[in-house]
Design a protein around this motif. Structure first.
Motif, short mmCIF file in Angstrom:
data_model
loop_
_atom_site.label_atom_id
_atom_site.label_comp_id
_atom_site.label_asym_id
_atom_site.label_seq_id
_atom_site.Cartn_x
_atom_site.Cartn_y
_atom_site.Cartn_z
N ALA A 118 0.89 -1.22 -0.03
CA ALA A 118 -0.02 -0.08 -0.19
C ALA A 118 0.77 1.26 -0.08
CB ALA A 118 -0.98 0.02 1.30
N LYS A 119 1.82 1.42 0.82
CA LYS A 119 2.89 2.38 0.88
C LYS A 119 3.60 2.45 -0.66
CE LYS A 119 6.92 4.33 2.99
NZ LYS A 119 7.66 4.23 4.42
N THR A 120 4.01 1.56 -1.34
CA THR A 120 4.61 1.42 -2.70
C THR A 120 3.47 2.17 -3.49
OG1 THR A 120 5.88 -0.25 -2.16
CG2 THR A 120 5.83 0.20 -4.48
N LEU A 121 2.28 1.64 -3.48
CA LEU A 121 1.24 2.27 -4.62
C LEU A 121 0.71 3.28 -3.99
CD1 LEU A 121 0.24 -1.32 -5.87
CD2 LEU A 121 1.58 0.25 -6.99
N GLN A 122 0.85 3.91 -2.78
CA GLN A 122 0.22 5.12 -2.34
C GLN A 122 -1.49 4.87 -2.09
OE1 GLN A 122 1.07 8.35 -5.04
NE2 GLN A 122 3.13 8.38 -4.59
N LEU A 123 -1.64 3.56 -1.56
CA LEU A 123 -2.78 3.13 -1.38
C LEU A 123 -3.20 3.15 0.02
CD1 LEU A 123 -3.20 0.17 -3.90
CD2 LEU A 123 -4.33 2.59 -3.93
N GLU A 124 -2.42 3.81 0.87
CA GLU A 124 -2.66 3.69 2.39
C GLU A 124 -3.77 4.20 2.79
OE1 GLU A 124 1.95 4.56 3.78
OE2 GLU A 124 1.18 5.61 2.09
N MET A 125 -4.16 5.08 2.39
CA MET A 125 -5.70 5.90 3.02
C MET A 125 -6.64 5.02 2.35
SD MET A 125 -4.11 8.03 4.69
CE MET A 125 -5.72 8.96 5.44
#
Length: 355
Positions: A118-125
């Motif tokens: 999620a951090k790699t793909l900017q999906l954390e939120m």
């Protein structure tokens, strides 16, 4: 090492052969893009690498391991499809970690790896959202995340951006390029969009009728196409083609077309008619007395950063396309004297091969 080797691969559906002896060596960490018209065999080739289609003949290897007849789940390959294929009842986090749950990985390990992806793909939120709450680009990132989390040796992409609008395609193209840099992984990408191919690829493989026409870097294919198929397929707008004959009446050989006679230098001239190819940016408006030919403006497309001018010549079946500065003042019906950049003219024999 995730070197991918394809040796003399063939594929037939009944009596119809759709892949004809393909050979290709893809280096570890290389980004290779398959392009070609619909029905050329590029997606079938990708599916054979993935194990979703059986191979009629030949061998596929990853490193030193023969995977030709290995089950898809055992190939250490991840594939991202045109369709997102997400589970609508699962959250983003659950979709990304689904394969690990099937593999009986511990909950703690799944949570850790989902967080990393999620951090790699900017999906954390977005981890607690359902697919229906996501944009098209976000859904495709989740599908990519589901592949990344397995740590495959090779990533396969089958036209992953074709369902997105133009702005999202540009954004996702940049994200895939960044992803390749971060993961340092071997990637094979299929597209019909040559802009994707030119901007993403370390090397492009041009397919036609189940065969490879040419393999090379984007610039190699653009500047040194092996034949008229590659020359016409790579580049937007496509290359202009002009039918010509070799004329030796003045001693030195020249290409004769319309009113023009252009000198030709080659170690060996082909017999019969030839075809000249010239990119739109290598045609310009001539000064007095320098024109190779003239034509009548049919259409002007103003694109902001440039204009495309379509000129009817009378000796080419299609209008000649010229790339022009954005503020060029020409209108349909105007007559333009045109000159070709002699150093950038491509020459092809009657069979289409460059010479």
């Amino acid at each position: 090492m995730a070197r991918l080797t394809i040796e003399n691969i063939t594929k037939s559906f009944g009596s119809v052969q759709v892949i004809n002896g393909v050979n290709l060596d893809i280096a570890h960490r290389e980004f290779v893009v398959f392009v070609g018209p619909s029905g050329c065999g590029k997606s079938t080739m990708l599916r054979m690498i993935a194990g979703l289609e059986t191979v009629s003949g030949g061998q596929i290897r990853i490193g030193d391991r023969d995977i030709t007849n290995v089950a898809p789940s055992k190939r250490e390959i991840a594939m991202v499809f045109q369709s997102y294929a997400l589970f609508p009842h699962l959250t983003v986090a659950e979709n990304i970690g689904f394969g690990l749950r099937l593999a009986k990985v511990s909950r703690e390990e799944i949570d850790r790896r989902v967080a990393d992806v999620a951090k790699t793909l900017q999906l954390e939120m977005l981890l607690e959202r359902k697919p229906r709450q996501l944009s098209g680009g976000q859904r495709q990132r989740v599908a990519i995340g589901r592949s990344i989390i397995r740590n495959p040796k090779v990533f396969l992409f089958d036209e992953p951006l074709s369902n997105l609008d133009a702005a999202l395609r540009v954004q996702m193209r940049l994200e895939i390029a960044r992803l390749h840099q971060r993961l340092d992984a071997t990637m094979v990408y299929v597209t019909h969009d040559q802009t994707e191919a030119m901007t993403l690829a370390d090397r492009i493989v041009v397919f036609n009728a189940g065969r490879i026409e040419q393999v090379g870097t984007p610039i190699e294919l653009y500047e040194k196409p092996a034949n008229t198929f590659v020359a016409g397929f790579i580049g937007a707008p496509s290359m202009n083609f002009i039918e010509a004959n070799i004329d030796t009446s003045r001693g030195a050989p020249a290409a004769a077309f319309g009113p023009a006679m252009l000198p030709i230098e080659a170690a060996r001239l082909p017999e019969g008619p030839i075809r000249l190819g010239v990119r739109p940016e290598h045609i310009s408006i001539a000064s007095d007395g320098e024109a190779d030919f003239s034509g009548t403006v049919e259409i002007v497309e103003k694109l902001g950063a440039e204009s495309l001018v379509y000129v009817q010549t009378g000796f080419t079946p299609e209008p000649v396309t010229m790339r022009a500065p954005p503020h060029l003042q020409v209108s349909p019906g105007d007559t333009l004297p045109l000159i070709l950049d002699r150093a950038r003219i491509h020459r092809f024999s009657a069979d289409g091969a460059a010479f």
